[in-house]
Design an enzyme around this catalytic site. Structure first.
Site, PDB file in Angstrom:
ATOM      1  N   GLY A  52       0.859  -1.175   0.000  1.00  0.00           N
ATOM      2  CA  GLY A  52       0.000   0.000   0.000  1.00  0.00           C
ATOM      3  C   GLY A  52       0.886   1.213   0.000  1.00  0.00           C
ATOM      4  N   GLU A  53       0.699   2.080   0.944  1.00  0.00           N
ATOM      5  CA  GLU A  53       1.529   3.281   1.053  1.00  0.00           C
ATOM      6  C   GLU A  53       2.042   3.341   2.496  1.00  0.00           C
ATOM      7  OE1 GLU A  53       3.065   5.527  -0.845  1.00  0.00           O
ATOM      8  OE2 GLU A  53       3.744   6.151   1.126  1.00  0.00           O
ATOM      9  N   SER A  54       3.343   3.101   2.633  1.00  0.00           N
ATOM     10  CA  SER A  54       3.908   2.951   3.974  1.00  0.00           C
ATOM     11  C   SER A  54       3.734   4.198   4.833  1.00  0.00           C
ATOM     12  CB  SER A  54       5.386   2.579   3.878  1.00  0.00           C
ATOM     13  OG  SER A  54       6.090   3.548   3.108  1.00  0.00           O
ATOM     14  N   CYS A  84       6.183  -5.260   0.310  1.00  0.00           N
ATOM     15  CA  CYS A  84       6.307  -3.919  -0.281  1.00  0.00           C
ATOM     16  C   CYS A  84       6.223  -2.836   0.803  1.00  0.00           C
ATOM     17  CB  CYS A  84       5.266  -3.767  -1.387  1.00  0.00           C
ATOM     18  SG  CYS A  84       5.726  -2.492  -2.561  1.00  0.00           S
ATOM     19  N   ARG A 113      12.754   3.432  -0.179  1.00  0.00           N
ATOM     20  CA  ARG A 113      11.401   3.518  -0.767  1.00  0.00           C
ATOM     21  C   ARG A 113      11.476   3.869  -2.235  1.00  0.00           C
ATOM     22  NH1 ARG A 113       8.186   7.896   0.765  1.00  0.00           N
ATOM     23  NH2 ARG A 113       6.260   6.955   0.072  1.00  0.00           N
ATOM     24  N   ARG A 143       5.949   0.187  -7.559  1.00  0.00           N
ATOM     25  CA  ARG A 143       6.628   1.259  -6.804  1.00  0.00           C
ATOM     26  C   ARG A 143       7.375   0.656  -5.609  1.00  0.00           C
ATOM     27  NH1 ARG A 143       2.003   3.130  -8.446  1.00  0.00           N
ATOM     28  NH2 ARG A 143       0.893   2.765  -6.528  1.00  0.00           N
ATOM     29  N   HIS A 179       4.926  -8.329  -4.473  1.00  0.00           N
ATOM     30  CA  HIS A 179       3.589  -8.713  -4.003  1.00  0.00           C
ATOM     31  C   HIS A 179       3.229 -10.124  -4.451  1.00  0.00           C
ATOM     32  CE1 HIS A 179       2.131  -4.634  -2.901  1.00  0.00           C
ATOM     33  NE2 HIS A 179       2.918  -4.229  -3.870  1.00  0.00           N
ATOM     34  N   GLU A 181       0.980 -11.883  -3.251  1.00  0.00           N
ATOM     35  CA  GLU A 181      -0.481 -11.988  -3.102  1.00  0.00           C
ATOM     36  C   GLU A 181      -1.217 -11.478  -4.336  1.00  0.00           C
ATOM     37  OE1 GLU A 181       1.421  -9.762  -1.742  1.00  0.00           O
ATOM     38  OE2 GLU A 181       0.458  -7.805  -1.774  1.00  0.00           O
TER      39      GLU A 181
END
Ligand code: GLN
Length: 201
Positions: A52-54, A84, A113, A143, A179, A181
């Protein structure tokens, strides 16, 4: 006959690709719960930190009072798997974080990142992962971060063809830049569930 209990695992559900992880873990026979509150964390034997977005997950974790409980669980040896953004959150050190960005930490690594820059936002590659055997893992990078430095206790589980490290394990902590998943790959989650069973058993 002794039947092994189904491992109880949580997916940190503050932001990110929570559903994809829940699906893979359920398919593998785990009892899966989404975790947003300390009481929910206390009910599980292992935790997945999704992609997602850390920086957002970090902020929400602090806002929801989850940062200290997650850090305490890691310190007590709870198995945690980060993909990620989740890998970024497990890193002791990060570069190119946003102003004030924090991590839970636990993995003795430095993670950069968005390490592939804006030119290469996403890519997919077949990766050799010796601990998982054959066939190679079809890895989806979005990303993605890179492990740019790792301490002595950190096992490097996979690297790109040029040697850059994209999967690591240290004790009960597992992290991948990519990922599994998203691509239908279940073996990293199966490895994680083995780590949870070892810890509980
Ligand atoms: N770039 C994202 C971050 O910094 C990670 C991207 C992902 O999880 N796919 O958190």
């Amino acid at each position: 006959m002794v039947t092994r209990p189904r491992p109880r695992v949580g997916v940190l559900a503050l932001q990110g690709d929570v559903r994809e992880h829940v699906r893979v873990l359920s398919d593998l026979g785990a009892e899966v719960a989404t975790v947003r509150r300390p009481e929910e964390l206390a009910q599980v034997d292992g935790l997945v930190l999704p992609g997602g977005e850390s920086s957002v997950i970090d902020k929400l974790a602090r806002a929801f009072g989850m940062r200290d409980p997650v850090r305490a669980a890691i310190a007590e040896g709870m198995p945690v798997y980060g993909t990620c953004a989740g890998l970024i959150l497990l890193a002791d050190r990060i570069t190119d974080g946003i102003e004030g960005q924090q991590t839970f930490g636990g993995l003795d690594v430095t993670v950069r990142r968005n390490a592939f820059g804006s030119q290469v936002d996403s890519f997919e590659v077949d990766l050799d992962v010796p601990v998982l055997g054959r066939p190679p893992v079809h890895a989806v990078f979005i990303r993605a971060p890179l492990v740019v430095q790792a301490g002595e206790g950190v096992e490097r589980l996979a690297a790109l063809a040029d040697g850059r490290v994209v999967a690591v394990r240290q004790g009960a902590l597992l992290g991948t830049s990519f990922h599994p998943e998203v691509g239908g790959e279940q073996r990293f989650h199966a490895l994680f569930l083995d780590m949870v069973r070892d810890r509980v058993g």
